[in-house]
Design a protein around this motif. Structure first.
Motif, PDB file in Angstrom:
ATOM      1  N   ALA A   1     -91.410 -52.166 -35.605  1.00  0.00           N
ATOM      2  CA  ALA A   1     -90.120 -51.603 -35.221  1.00  0.00           C
ATOM      3  C   ALA A   1     -90.225 -50.798 -33.926  1.00  0.00           C
ATOM      4  O   ALA A   1     -89.269 -50.721 -33.150  1.00  0.00           O
ATOM      5  CB  ALA A   1     -89.574 -50.720 -36.343  1.00  0.00           C
ATOM      6  N   LEU A   2     -91.386 -50.212 -33.687  1.00  0.00           N
ATOM      7  CA  LEU A   2     -91.604 -49.436 -32.466  1.00  0.00           C
ATOM      8  C   LEU A   2     -91.955 -50.328 -31.279  1.00  0.00           C
ATOM      9  O   LEU A   2     -92.153 -49.834 -30.161  1.00  0.00           O
ATOM     10  CB  LEU A   2     -92.713 -48.409 -32.690  1.00  0.00           C
ATOM     11  N   GLY A   3     -92.053 -51.629 -31.510  1.00  0.00           N
ATOM     12  CA  GLY A   3     -92.316 -52.559 -30.432  1.00  0.00           C
ATOM     13  C   GLY A   3     -93.763 -52.567 -29.984  1.00  0.00           C
ATOM     14  O   GLY A   3     -94.059 -52.938 -28.847  1.00  0.00           O
ATOM     15  N   VAL A   4     -94.676 -52.182 -30.869  1.00  0.00           N
ATOM     16  CA  VAL A   4     -96.101 -52.127 -30.535  1.00  0.00           C
ATOM     17  C   VAL A   4     -96.815 -53.289 -31.201  1.00  0.00           C
ATOM     18  O   VAL A   4     -96.624 -53.552 -32.397  1.00  0.00           O
ATOM     19  CB  VAL A   4     -96.723 -50.788 -30.988  1.00  0.00           C
ATOM     20  N   CYS A   5     -97.653 -53.960 -30.446  1.00  0.00           N
ATOM     21  CA  CYS A   5     -98.432 -55.064 -30.996  1.00  0.00           C
ATOM     22  C   CYS A   5     -99.422 -54.509 -32.014  1.00  0.00           C
ATOM     23  O   CYS A   5    -100.042 -53.471 -31.797  1.00  0.00           O
ATOM     24  CB  CYS A   5     -99.176 -55.772 -29.862  1.00  0.00           C
ATOM     25  N   ARG A   6     -99.573 -55.189 -33.127  1.00  0.00           N
ATOM     26  CA  ARG A   6    -100.563 -54.776 -34.125  1.00  0.00           C
ATOM     27  C   ARG A   6    -101.542 -55.913 -34.349  1.00  0.00           C
ATOM     28  O   ARG A   6    -101.176 -57.093 -34.324  1.00  0.00           O
ATOM     29  CB  ARG A   6     -99.908 -54.355 -35.436  1.00  0.00           C
ATOM     30  N   ALA A   7    -102.793 -55.533 -34.585  1.00  0.00           N
ATOM     31  CA  ALA A   7    -103.840 -56.545 -34.723  1.00  0.00           C
ATOM     32  C   ALA A   7    -104.687 -56.262 -35.947  1.00  0.00           C
ATOM     33  O   ALA A   7    -105.029 -55.111 -36.231  1.00  0.00           O
ATOM     34  CB  ALA A   7    -104.718 -56.559 -33.470  1.00  0.00           C
ATOM     35  N   GLN A   8    -105.006 -57.318 -36.680  1.00  0.00           N
ATOM     36  CA  GLN A   8    -105.934 -57.252 -37.807  1.00  0.00           C
ATOM     37  C   GLN A   8    -106.444 -58.665 -38.047  1.00  0.00           C
ATOM     38  O   GLN A   8    -105.782 -59.641 -37.694  1.00  0.00           O
ATOM     39  CB  GLN A   8    -105.251 -56.700 -39.054  1.00  0.00           C
TER      40      GLN A   8
ATOM     41  N   LEU B   1     -86.281 -38.143 -37.703  1.00  0.00           N
ATOM     42  CA  LEU B   1     -86.746 -39.019 -36.636  1.00  0.00           C
ATOM     43  C   LEU B   1     -85.573 -39.674 -35.923  1.00  0.00           C
ATOM     44  O   LEU B   1     -85.578 -39.831 -34.695  1.00  0.00           O
ATOM     45  CB  LEU B   1     -87.684 -40.088 -37.196  1.00  0.00           C
ATOM     46  N   LEU B   2     -84.560 -40.046 -36.680  1.00  0.00           N
ATOM     47  CA  LEU B   2     -83.362 -40.600 -36.056  1.00  0.00           C
ATOM     48  C   LEU B   2     -82.722 -39.595 -35.106  1.00  0.00           C
ATOM     49  O   LEU B   2     -82.323 -39.917 -33.990  1.00  0.00           O
ATOM     50  CB  LEU B   2     -82.355 -40.999 -37.135  1.00  0.00           C
ATOM     51  N   ALA B   3     -82.640 -38.343 -35.574  1.00  0.00           N
ATOM     52  CA  ALA B   3     -82.032 -37.308 -34.742  1.00  0.00           C
ATOM     53  C   ALA B   3     -82.841 -37.080 -33.480  1.00  0.00           C
ATOM     54  O   ALA B   3     -82.300 -36.910 -32.381  1.00  0.00           O
ATOM     55  CB  ALA B   3     -81.919 -36.007 -35.539  1.00  0.00           C
ATOM     56  N   ARG B   4     -84.162 -37.053 -33.633  1.00  0.00           N
ATOM     57  CA  ARG B   4     -85.023 -36.801 -32.478  1.00  0.00           C
ATOM     58  C   ARG B   4     -84.878 -37.898 -31.435  1.00  0.00           C
ATOM     59  O   ARG B   4     -84.927 -37.667 -30.232  1.00  0.00           O
ATOM     60  CB  ARG B   4     -86.484 -36.699 -32.907  1.00  0.00           C
ATOM     61  N   LEU B   5     -84.687 -39.132 -31.910  1.00  0.00           N
ATOM     62  CA  LEU B   5     -84.574 -40.262 -30.991  1.00  0.00           C
ATOM     63  C   LEU B   5     -83.143 -40.493 -30.522  1.00  0.00           C
ATOM     64  O   LEU B   5     -82.850 -41.456 -29.823  1.00  0.00           O
ATOM     65  CB  LEU B   5     -85.114 -41.529 -31.665  1.00  0.00           C
ATOM     66  N   GLY B   6     -82.224 -39.618 -30.961  1.00  0.00           N
ATOM     67  CA  GLY B   6     -80.845 -39.752 -30.538  1.00  0.00           C
ATOM     68  C   GLY B   6     -80.123 -40.912 -31.164  1.00  0.00           C
ATOM     69  O   GLY B   6     -79.174 -41.442 -30.604  1.00  0.00           O
ATOM     70  N   LYS B   7     -80.565 -41.348 -32.381  1.00  0.00           N
ATOM     71  CA  LYS B   7     -79.977 -42.532 -32.995  1.00  0.00           C
ATOM     72  C   LYS B   7     -79.364 -42.219 -34.360  1.00  0.00           C
ATOM     73  O   LYS B   7     -79.192 -43.100 -35.182  1.00  0.00           O
ATOM     74  CB  LYS B   7     -81.040 -43.615 -33.163  1.00  0.00           C
ATOM     75  N   LEU B   8     -79.088 -40.959 -34.638  1.00  0.00           N
ATOM     76  CA  LEU B   8     -78.587 -40.604 -35.958  1.00  0.00           C
ATOM     77  C   LEU B   8     -77.179 -41.155 -36.146  1.00  0.00           C
ATOM     78  O   LEU B   8     -76.270 -40.884 -35.372  1.00  0.00           O
ATOM     79  CB  LEU B   8     -78.581 -39.078 -36.117  1.00  0.00           C
ATOM     80  N   GLY B   9     -77.018 -41.931 -37.206  1.00  0.00           N
ATOM     81  CA  GLY B   9     -75.704 -42.490 -37.504  1.00  0.00           C
ATOM     82  C   GLY B   9     -75.260 -42.096 -38.895  1.00  0.00           C
ATOM     83  O   GLY B   9     -75.987 -41.469 -39.646  1.00  0.00           O
TER      84      GLY B   9
ATOM     85  N   ASP C   1     -84.095 -54.044 -29.698  1.00  0.00           N
ATOM     86  CA  ASP C   1     -82.772 -53.476 -29.920  1.00  0.00           C
ATOM     87  C   ASP C   1     -82.435 -53.396 -31.401  1.00  0.00           C
ATOM     88  O   ASP C   1     -82.478 -54.403 -32.125  1.00  0.00           O
ATOM     89  CB  ASP C   1     -81.705 -54.320 -29.210  1.00  0.00           C
ATOM     90  N   GLY C   2     -82.091 -52.193 -31.842  1.00  0.00           N
ATOM     91  CA  GLY C   2     -81.611 -51.987 -33.211  1.00  0.00           C
ATOM     92  C   GLY C   2     -82.675 -52.005 -34.284  1.00  0.00           C
ATOM     93  O   GLY C   2     -82.419 -51.554 -35.402  1.00  0.00           O
ATOM     94  N   ARG C   3     -83.856 -52.522 -33.989  1.00  0.00           N
ATOM     95  CA  ARG C   3     -84.851 -52.679 -35.058  1.00  0.00           C
ATOM     96  C   ARG C   3     -85.390 -51.324 -35.517  1.00  0.00           C
ATOM     97  O   ARG C   3     -85.540 -51.090 -36.719  1.00  0.00           O
ATOM     98  CB  ARG C   3     -85.997 -53.561 -34.571  1.00  0.00           C
ATOM     99  N   LEU C   4     -85.689 -50.447 -34.563  1.00  0.00           N
ATOM    100  CA  LEU C   4     -86.222 -49.141 -34.934  1.00  0.00           C
ATOM    101  C   LEU C   4     -85.184 -48.323 -35.684  1.00  0.00           C
ATOM    102  O   LEU C   4     -85.481 -47.718 -36.721  1.00  0.00           O
ATOM    103  CB  LEU C   4     -86.691 -48.386 -33.681  1.00  0.00           C
ATOM    104  N   GLU C   5     -83.961 -48.321 -35.186  1.00  0.00           N
ATOM    105  CA  GLU C   5     -82.898 -47.570 -35.852  1.00  0.00           C
ATOM    106  C   GLU C   5     -82.683 -48.082 -37.278  1.00  0.00           C
ATOM    107  O   GLU C   5     -82.529 -47.305 -38.218  1.00  0.00           O
ATOM    108  CB  GLU C   5     -81.607 -47.674 -35.045  1.00  0.00           C
ATOM    109  N   GLY C   6     -82.699 -49.410 -37.438  1.00  0.00           N
ATOM    110  CA  GLY C   6     -82.522 -49.976 -38.777  1.00  0.00           C
ATOM    111  C   GLY C   6     -83.652 -49.601 -39.709  1.00  0.00           C
ATOM    112  O   GLY C   6     -83.430 -49.272 -40.884  1.00  0.00           O
ATOM    113  N   PHE C   7     -84.887 -49.590 -39.199  1.00  0.00           N
ATOM    114  CA  PHE C   7     -86.027 -49.223 -40.034  1.00  0.00           C
ATOM    115  C   PHE C   7     -85.942 -47.753 -40.451  1.00  0.00           C
ATOM    116  O   PHE C   7     -86.138 -47.411 -41.629  1.00  0.00           O
ATOM    117  CB  PHE C   7     -87.323 -49.482 -39.266  1.00  0.00           C
ATOM    118  N   LEU C   8     -85.643 -46.874 -39.504  1.00  0.00           N
ATOM    119  CA  LEU C   8     -85.588 -45.447 -39.830  1.00  0.00           C
ATOM    120  C   LEU C   8     -84.460 -45.153 -40.818  1.00  0.00           C
ATOM    121  O   LEU C   8     -84.612 -44.313 -41.710  1.00  0.00           O
ATOM    122  CB  LEU C   8     -85.396 -44.634 -38.546  1.00  0.00           C
ATOM    123  N   LYS C   9     -83.346 -45.816 -40.673  1.00  0.00           N
ATOM    124  CA  LYS C   9     -82.252 -45.623 -41.620  1.00  0.00           C
ATOM    125  C   LYS C   9     -82.649 -46.106 -43.013  1.00  0.00           C
ATOM    126  O   LYS C   9     -82.356 -45.456 -44.019  1.00  0.00           O
ATOM    127  CB  LYS C   9     -80.989 -46.349 -41.146  1.00  0.00           C
ATOM    128  N   ALA C  10     -83.304 -47.265 -43.062  1.00  0.00           N
ATOM    129  CA  ALA C  10     -83.721 -47.802 -44.355  1.00  0.00           C
ATOM    130  C   ALA C  10     -84.695 -46.865 -45.053  1.00  0.00           C
ATOM    131  O   ALA C  10     -84.676 -46.731 -46.283  1.00  0.00           O
ATOM    132  CB  ALA C  10     -84.348 -49.183 -44.166  1.00  0.00           C
TER     133      ALA C  10
END
Length: 962
Positions: free
Chosen positions: A131-138, A312-320, A297-306
Motif C-alpha cells: 500500500a505504501l508503494g514499496v517493493c518487497r522481496a522474499q 495515520l490517516l490524519a497525519r497523511l492528510g487523508k482522514l475521511g 492512488d487510493g490504495r494506502l488510504e483504503g488500507f489505513l481505513k480498513a
C-alpha cells in the motif's frame, strides 16, 4: 541552554523515543545528488519485531491483532518521508527453514515460535508495504539477509551507486565495504568499517572467519567451544583466515585452545557456511521495480481505513468519514498511539533552519522590537558549564514565530590562544544586555524557556549585574511534566520528536565528542546559530502546541499554581545552599576509614584468608567454592552473584560473613558518596554545598537532588546521623526541620474506606500500634516493640505493593507466614485492597492513575506482555497516588512558605527538601515565629479526610534538628 560537555538531564536532549520514531525518524542519510543511484534495503523482520514489542495489544474493526501492523506502517511511512534513496525495498524472511537447515538441521532450531497474536499480522504487514508503494522481496529457502547480500552486490554491479541497509544485525556487517553501509535504526548512526572493527576486532571481509570460530548462541551456530569474539579476532588477525588457522592448529601454544581447534575443525567449517550470506540468492523483485515512487492512488488510504488507523490517516492528510478506529485490548488510544507523533498543526509546520546570526546592535534591536510586538518570545542560553552558578553565557537565542529565530553570540572565540583564529565580530555583552533588559523585564511580553530554572540562573549571573527580574515566564519542560509525568522524558529533543516529528541538531554534531570535543564558544558561528536558534524555535513551537492542552488535560492549575512557581522557589534554595562543617566531615571520614579496616579484618577472619572485600568475584569464590555455602548462582560472566539480595538472604540465615560484608559495603558507599564527595563540593567562598533539584526526572512528581544528592543519606542508621551532623547552621542561627508525619499512610486513609485508620489519625493514636493490635488480635496496651515493628513494615509495604514473599523476606519469616499476615491485614482492612485494585484497574483502562488532587501519573508498562514488568507496573500504579500526592502536598507548601516568611518580616531561609521534610536556616530570634508559620502552612495546604501533621525540630546541626 548548552555547555561544552553535556547537558543536564532535564535541560538536555534525552534519547530513547518509542520504537516507531526511533526507527523511522531522522536517520543519518545525506541528501541524494540528482542522478545518483542509492539503494535502501530495509530489514523487514527488524521493523516487525520492534513494532510488536513496542506497542501494546490492539485490534482492527474485525478483531484481528494489528499492533505490529500499526507500528510497522508508522515506521515505514515516516521513513519514506525522509529517505534519500533512488531505490528502496523491504526484505522479509519467507519461512522458518532455509537451505542452511539442509546441512545443519539444528540451525535456529531452539528459537521459539512467533507469538500467536503476531502470526496473523505477517500478511497484513506485507499488504502495508504494498500500500505504501514499496517493493518487497522474499524467497523460499533463503533468509532475508541472503537477499540483502544479493541485491547489494547486483545493484553495484549494474553501475556506480551506493547501498544503505537499514538494520543493526551483526550478521549483515560482513557486507560493509566501499559503497555499502548499514544504518542502525535505533541509534540512527551509520555502521561502516570502523564500527565493524570495533564490534568484531577485524575488517568486514574477515567477519565470517571470526563468527565461524566464536559461533552464535542466538542462531545456534556452534563455533569452537571456548573461543569468543576477542580470541577469534586475534587468531584470524594472526593466521589470516579459518583454513590457515586450522592447518596450523597443532602449532598453537595454549593446550586447551589447540585441542579445541583440532577436535572441532569440521564444526568450525560448518559454522562458516552457516554465517556466510549467499549473494547469489534469487532476487524476486527486479531492481528496476525498486525505484522510489509515491503510493498507488487510493490504495494506502483504503488500507489505513480498513485497519482503522485514524491517526495515520490524519497525519497523511487523508482522514475521511466512516473510518472505524481500532479497538484497544485493555489500553486507551493515548497509550496505543504514544509512539507515533500526531500531525503537526499547519501553523507550526514552518521549515526549520535559515536562522540569523545577530552581530550588530541594530540587528538585535530589531529582533527585540519584533519580540515585543509578538507578545511572546522563546529564549535559550548557550553556556560553558552544566553548573548554572558557575556558567558563563556564551550566547543566547530568540524565537518570535515558528521558523523565525536568531542567535546572538557574546563570547565566541579562542581567548588566550595566540595561534587560534581571531574572535568573530559580535556584540559586546554589556551592550547586548542593555538592549535586552527592557524586554526581559517587560510584564506584557511572555518569556518562554525549556528548563527555565537553569536559564534564569544564567541570566541572573550575567555580566553587568545580571537580571534579577525576568517575568512573566513559561517553561515547556514543566508544561509537559504537569500533563505527562511518567509517560516520557521531558527534555527538548524527546518532546520535539514526540510532538513536532522533528529530530533537532545534536549537541555532539556541533562540538564533537570525547577528546575532540570543543567548547561551544569555539564552534563556528554558522553551526552555532543553526543549533542554538533551533533550540529557541523548538521551544516556541512546543509552547504553542502544549500550552493550550493544559486546560484540556485538567492540568492548568497544577502547572500555574505549583510547577511554574517551583522554578523560583528552587532557585532560591539552590542559591542559599547549606553550610557544611569541613572539619567534622574529615573526622567522620577518618572514623569510617578506621571502621572499614576493622570490618575488613573481621571479614578476613571469618573467610579464613585475606581477599579484596570490594571484589564480588572473589567474595563469591570464598562463599560458594571455599566455604561451600548453599545458594550460589553464577551469572553470564561465570562469576557468582553476590548482590545485596543474595547477601541479605544469607545474613537472615545467620551467616555472619554476609552480614559483615553488607555493613562494609554500606560504610564504604557512605564514605565515598557523601564524606569524600561532599568535601569536594563545598563552595570555597561560602563553605556551603549547593544541590541542584531536578524538577521533571521522576514519574511521581517528586523532586530529585543532584551534585550532591542529599535525598539518599540513610535516615535511621547511626552512620547517616553522623553525616547529618556535618550539616550545620551559621553562627546565630539554628536549622529547623519540618517533617510530615506518615503522610503516605494518611493519604491511604484518605483514599481508602478504612474507618479505623481514619479514627486513629483523627485521635492522634500510634497508627502502627493500632494496626498491630487489630491484625494480631492484641489488647491495645499489650502491643510490644516486635509487633509494632511488624505492623509498621506491613503498613508501609502495602503502599508499595509488597508481595507476601517480599514481606516475609523483610520480616525474616517463612513465606507462608508472610501470606497469612497479608491475608489478615486485608481481612481487617478490606477497603485498602479495594483501593489497590481500583488503582490497578484505572491504570489498565486509562494508562495512568491520578493523585488525590487530580494529577495524571502515567504507567507505561501496565499493558506489557512481560509478566515481570507488568507486575512492577501494577506495584507502581498502587504506590503512585500516594507518592505523587505526598509530592504535591509538599510542593504546595514550598511555593507558599517563602512569601509567607517574607511577609512576616522574617529572615529565615528555606534550604532543603528531602522526601517529606523541609529544612530551614533560622535566626535564633525567629525560631518561635518561624515554627508557627511553617507548621500552619504545611498542615493546611490540603484538605484530607484525616488531618495532616508536621513534626518540628531545631538544632545547630541537621542531625539535632531531624
Amino acid at each position: 541552554m548548552d555547555t561544552d560537555s553535556t547537558r543536564p538531564p532535564e535541560a538536555g536532549r534525552p534519547r530513547g523515543t518509542a520504537a516507531a520514531d526511533a526507527a523511522a525518524g531522522g536517520e543519518a542519510l545525506p541528501t541524494v545528488p540528482p542522478g545518483e543511484r542509492h539503494l535502501i534495503l530495509v530489514d523487514g523482520s527488524g521493523y516487525i519485531f520492534r513494532a510488536y514489542h513496542a506497542l501494546p495489544p490492539m485490534t482492527n474493526p474485525e478483531g484481528v491483532p494489528v499492533n505490529a501492523v500499526y507500528g510497522f506502517t508508522s515506521m515505514l511511512s515516516q521513513f519514506l518521508t525522509r529517505h534519500a534513496g533512488s531505490h528502496i525495498a523491504v526484505v522479509f524472511d519467507a519461512a522458518r527453514l532455509n537451505f542452511r537447515n539442509d546441512f545443519y538441521p539444528d540451525y535456529k532450531a531452539h528459537r521459539p515460535d512467533p507469538p500467536e497474536d503476531l502470526i496473523p499480522q505477517f500478511a497484513l504487514i506485507r499488504d502495508a508495504t504494498d500500500a505504501l508503494g514499496v517493493c518487497r522481496a522474499q524467497s523460499e529457502g533463503f533468509e532475508a539477509d541472503d537477499l540483502i547480500a544479493a541485491y547489494a552486490k547486483a545493484f553495484l554491479e549494474e553501475g556506480p551507486g551506493r547501498v544503505t541497509i537499514v538494520s543493526s544485525d551483526k550478521d549483515l556487517m560482513q557486507l560493509v565495504r566501499p559503497g555499502v553501509q548499514l544504518l542502525d535504526p535505533i541509534k540512527q548512526k551509520p555502521i561502516r568499517e570502523p564500527e565493524v572493527f570495533e564490534k568484531f576486532g577485524v575488517t568486514p571481509d574477515k567477519v565470517i572467519e571470526v563468527q565461524a570460530l566464536a559461533g552464535d548462541s542466538t542462531d545456534n551456530v556452534p563455533g569452537v567451544p571456548g573461543i569468543g569474539i576477542k580470541t577469534a579476532a586475534q587468531l584470524i588477525t594472526e593466521y589470516g583466515d579459518l583454513e590457515s588457522l586450522l592447518a596450523n592448529a597443532e602449532k598453537i601454544k595454549q593446550p586447551k585452545r589447540r585441542e579445541a581447534l583440532i577436535q572441532n575443525a569440521e564444526q568450525a567449517r560448518v559454522s562458516r557456511r552457516l554465517v556466510t550470506l549467499d549473494d547469489a540468492a534469487p532476487m524476486p523483485c527486479p531492481i528496476a521495480d525498486m525505484a522510489a515512487k509515491p503510493p498507488p492512488d487510493g490504495r494506502l488510504e483504503g488500507f489505513l481505513k480498513a485497519m482503522g488507523f485514524r491517526s495515520l490517516l490524519a497525519r497523511l492528510g487523508k482522514l475521511g468519514d466512516g473510518a472505524e478506529a481500532p479497538r484497544r485490548v485493555g489500553v486507551p488510544a493515548a497509550i496505543t498511539h504514544a509512539p507515533a507523533p500526531g500531525p503537526v498543526p499547519p501553523d507550526l509546520a514552518a521549515p526549520f533552519g535559515s536562522y540569523e546570526t545577530v552581530t550588530t546592535e541594530p540587528a538585535l534591536a530589531a529582533w527585540i522590537t519584533a519580540a515585543t510586538a509578538a507578545g511572546v518570545v522563546a529564549m535559550d542560553t548557550e553556556t560553558d558549564s552544566l553548573d548554572a552558578r558557575r556558567a558563563t553565557m556564551v550566547g543566547f537565542s530568540l524565537a518570535t514565530a515558528p521558523g523565525k529565530a536568531c542567535y546572538v553570540p557574546l563570547h565566541h572565540g579562542s581567548e588566550g590562544d595566540m595561534l587560534a583564529e581571531p574572535a568573530p565580530v559580535q556584540i559586546a555583552p554589556e551592550r547586548a544586555f542593555a538592549l535586552l533588559r527592557p524586554l526581559l523585564e517587560d510584564p506584557t511580553v511572555l518569556k518562554v524557556f525549556q528548563h527555565a530554572k537553569y536559564d534564569l540562573e544564567v541570566f541572573a549571573r550575567a555580566e553587568n549585574g545580571g537580571f534579577a527580574t525576568i517575568a512573566p515566564i513559561d517553561d515547556t519542560m514543566m508544561i509537559s511534566y504537569a500533563m505527562e509525568a511518567g509517560r516520557r522524558g521531558h527534555g527538548m529533543d524527546e518532546l520535539c520528536v514526540a510532538h513536532l516529528n522533528h529530530q533537532p541538531i545534536k549537541f555532539d554534531e556541533v562540538t564533537g565528542t570525547g577528546k575532540a570535543r570543543i567548547p561551544f564558544g569555539r564552534v563556528p558561528l554558522d553551526k552555532a546559530t543553526a543549533y542554538a536558534a533551533e533550540d529557541a524555535d523548538v521551544t516556541l513551537r512546543l509552547w504553542l502546541l502544549l500550552h493550550p492542552r493544559l486546560r484540556e488535560e485538567g492540568s492548568l492549575a497544577l502547572y500555574e499554581q505549583v510547577e511554574r512557581r517551583m522554578v523560583g522557589t528552587l532557585r532560591g534554595m539552590e542559591a542559599a545552599g547549606i553550610k557544611v562543617d569541613g572539619a567534622e566531615l574529615a573526622r567522620i571520614g577518618e572514623d569510617f576509614a578506621s571502621r572499614l579496616v576493622v570490618l575488613e579484618q573481621q571479614i578476613h577472619g571469618l573467610a579464613g584468608r585475606a581477599f579484596n572485600v570490594g571484589s564480588p568475584k572473589q567474595l563469591g569464590e570464598i562463599l560458594f567454592d571455599e566455604m561451600k555455602l548453599p545458594g550460589g548462582r553464577k551469572g553470564k560472566t561465570g562469576a557468582y552473584s553476590t548482590d545485596a539480595s543474595v547477601l541479605e538472604e544469607m545474613a537472615n540465615q545467620g551467616i555472619d560473613l554476609a552480614r559483615r560484608v553488607l555493613d562494609w559495603r554500606q560504610l564504604a558507599k557512605l564514605k565515598s558518596t557523601y564524606v569524600e564527595a561532599l568535601a569536594s563540593q563545598i563552595d570555597p567562598i561560602d563553605r556551603r554545598v549547593h544541590t541542584s533539584y531536578g524538577m521533571a526526572g521522576t514519574s511521581t512528581g517528586r523532586l530529585s537532588s543532584n551534585d550532591p544528592n542529599l535525598q539518599n543519606i540513610p535516615v535511621r542508621s547511626e552512620e547517616g546521623l553522623r553525616i547529618r551532623r556535618a550539616f550545620v547552621a551559621e553562627p546565630g542561627h539554628v536549622l529547623l526541620s519540618a517533617d510530615y508525619s506518615q503522610i503516605e499512610l494518611r493519604l491511604l486513609a484518605h483514599l481508602a474506606e478504612v474507618p479505623t485508620l481514619r479514627e486513629a489519625f483523627a485521635n492522634g493514636e500510634d497508627i502502627h500500634a493500632r494496626t498491630a493490635a487489630e491484625i494480631f488480635h492484641l489488647e491495645p496496651g499489650k502491643v510490644d516493640k516486635e509487633a509494632r515493628r511488624r505492623a509498621k513494615t506491613i503498613n508501609f509495604g502495602i503502599i508499595y505493593g509488597m508481595s507476601a514473599f517480599g514481606l516475609a523476606a523483610r520480616l525474616g519469616i517463612p513465606p507462608a507466614e508472610g501470606r497469612s499476615i497479608i491475608d489478615a491485614y486485608f481481612a481487617q482492612y478490606p477497603g485498602i485492597r479495594q483501593e489497590m485494585e481500583r488503582c490497578k484497574e484505572e491504570a489498565r483502562i486509562h494508562g495512568f492513575v491520578r493523585t488525590p488532587f487530580g494529577r495524571k501519573l502515567w504507567i507505561p508498562d501496565i499493558a506489557t506482555k512481560d509478566p515481570v514488568r507488568r507486575a512492577g507496573a501494577e506495584r507502581a500504579a498502587i504506590n503512585a497516588p500516594f507518592q505523587g500526592g505526598a509530592a504535591e502536598i509538599i510542593k504546595r507548601a514550598m511555593v507558599r512558605l517563602p512569601r509567607a516568611l517574607q511577609q512576616a518580616g522574617l529572615k529565615t531561609r528555606m534550604l532543603l527538601q528531602v522526601h517529606d521534610e523541609l529544612v530551614f536556616e533560622v535566626p535564633d530570634a525567629e525560631i518561635a515565629a518561624t515554627s508557627a508559620i511553617v507548621k500552619d502552612i504545611m498542615e493546611s495546604v490540603a484538605t484530607l479526610r484525616v488531618p495532616l501533621s508536621v513534626e518540628i525540630g531545631t538544632g545547630h546541626s541537621w542531625a539535632e534538628a531531624h
